[in-house]
Design a protein around this motif. Structure first.
Motif, PDB file in Angstrom:
ATOM      1  N   ASN A  64       0.855  -1.180   0.000  1.00 27.99           N
ATOM      2  CA  ASN A  64       0.000   0.000   0.000  1.00 27.99           C
ATOM      3  C   ASN A  64       0.890   1.229   0.000  1.00 27.99           C
ATOM      4  O   ASN A  64       2.027   1.174   0.472  1.00 27.99           O
ATOM      5  CB  ASN A  64      -0.861  -0.001   1.278  1.00 27.99           C
ATOM      6  CG  ASN A  64      -1.813   1.173   1.342  1.00 27.99           C
ATOM      7  OD1 ASN A  64      -2.352   1.609   0.319  1.00 27.99           O
ATOM      8  ND2 ASN A  64      -2.018   1.705   2.527  1.00 27.99           N
ATOM      9  N   ALA A  66       0.536   5.917  -0.087  1.00 28.85           N
ATOM     10  CA  ALA A  66      -0.382   7.051   0.096  1.00 28.85           C
ATOM     11  C   ALA A  66      -0.893   7.605  -1.235  1.00 28.85           C
ATOM     12  O   ALA A  66      -0.357   7.313  -2.300  1.00 28.85           O
ATOM     13  CB  ALA A  66       0.328   8.151   0.879  1.00 28.85           C
ATOM     14  N   GLU A  77      -0.026   6.945   7.064  1.00 30.81           N
ATOM     15  CA  GLU A  77       0.254   6.529   5.684  1.00 30.81           C
ATOM     16  C   GLU A  77       1.760   6.527   5.407  1.00 30.81           C
ATOM     17  O   GLU A  77       2.548   7.124   6.152  1.00 30.81           O
ATOM     18  CB  GLU A  77      -0.440   7.478   4.699  1.00 30.81           C
ATOM     19  CG  GLU A  77      -1.948   7.333   4.665  1.00 30.81           C
ATOM     20  CD  GLU A  77      -2.388   5.962   4.161  1.00 30.81           C
ATOM     21  OE1 GLU A  77      -2.300   5.723   2.957  1.00 30.81           O
ATOM     22  OE2 GLU A  77      -2.812   5.130   4.975  1.00 30.81           O
ATOM     23  N   LYS A 112      -3.617   6.829  -5.877  1.00 33.52           N
ATOM     24  CA  LYS A 112      -2.501   5.984  -5.421  1.00 33.52           C
ATOM     25  C   LYS A 112      -1.658   5.512  -6.607  1.00 33.52           C
ATOM     26  O   LYS A 112      -0.435   5.464  -6.544  1.00 33.52           O
ATOM     27  CB  LYS A 112      -3.028   4.773  -4.632  1.00 33.52           C
ATOM     28  CG  LYS A 112      -3.575   5.163  -3.276  1.00 33.52           C
ATOM     29  CD  LYS A 112      -3.910   3.962  -2.422  1.00 33.52           C
ATOM     30  CE  LYS A 112      -4.271   4.469  -1.021  1.00 33.52           C
ATOM     31  NZ  LYS A 112      -4.331   3.406  -0.030  1.00 33.52           N
TER      32      LYS A 112
END
Ligand code: PEP
Length: 251
Positions: A64, A66, A77, A112
């Motif tokens: 993942n 930000a 984040e 993203k």
């Protein structure tokens, strides 16, 4: 023309000691330059994994990142620029656990995706239908919509520097796998959608299948013409099993 790729998504698993053990196993795997191998540890362990895999030829990605490229005031984040500085090369975008459990919208995923590319990270865009959608005959419609969200916003050329993972939600972590033909049909549709915009991008992009890939089913799946490898969850936590899946991608 397309290099096979196998990527291990470790999800929210691991302790420092467990990760060290897994790294030891990964470092012992026979190396084959033919297959691109990547692992996606939890954010906490990315530094440990990058250090531990130095010189192994295995690439490290994040699960993942930000919505904005640069560091700043965004509690909890991690910025893609921070990941890139650490040595990450890839990032998952749109995994179904983030779409469904964390409620990430198409708009968030677009941000993203763009932020990652702006920092030199290659996004691995995950798309796929739920069981309900498959049973309603909506698989291709759903996958097409998820892919269009990026194409319509940024243009198809962004896929010259991205990977796509088709992951039917009903097959993730369930032990159920799409049959090689079911997966191939969706992969062919994804490639055809890209080809309508740009044949070269479509021919070059790596399309991974994800959903309960194991050493015992990998060869059959990877033998399909539009399946270029796999995104592997549970089975990537065992170095020997993961190694066998990587070998299947090379055959
Ligand atoms: C995944 O998390 O992307 C995945 C495919 O998990 P699993 O292999 O465990 O189904």
């Amino acid at each position: 023309m397309r290099r096979p790729m196998v990527a291990g998504n470790w999800k929210m698993h691991g302790t420092r000691a467990g990760v060290a053990e897994l790294l030891e196993g990964l470092r012992k795997l026979p190396r084959s330059g033919e297959v691109e191998v990547a692992v996606f540890p939890s954010s906490l362990h990315i530094g440990q994994v990058i250090d531990g895999l130095q010189g192994s030829g295995i690439t490290v990605g994040a699960q993942n990142s930000a919505i904005q490229p640069e560091q700043g005031a965004l509690t909890g984040e991690v910025a893609p620029s921070q990941l890139a500085e650490l040595g990450c090369k890839l990032v998952l975008v749109g995994h179904s656990e983030r779409r469904q459990v964390m409620g990430e919208s198409e708009n968030v995923l677009q941000q993203k995706f763009a932020a990652a590319q702006a920092c030199g990270l290659k996004p691995v865009l995950c798309i796929g239908e739920t069981l309900e959608e498959r049973e309603a005959g909506k698989t291709l419609e759903v996958v097409e919509r998820q892919l269009s969200s990026i194409i319509d916003t940024f243009g198809v050329a962004v896929f010259a520097n991205a990977v796509i993972a088709y992951e039917p939600v009903w097959a993730i972590g369930t032990g159920l796998t799409a049959s090689p033909q079911q997966a191939q049909d969706v992969h062919a549709a994804i490639r055809a959608q890209l080809a309508k915009e740009d044949a070269e991008v479509a021919a070059r992009v790596q399309l991974l299948y994800g959903g309960s890939v194991k050493a015992s089913n990998a060869a059959e799946l990877f033998g399909m013409p539009d399946i270029d490898g796999g995104l592997v969850g549970g089975a990537s936590l065992n170095a020997d099993e993961f190694g066998a899946i990587c070998r299947a991608a090379g055959n």
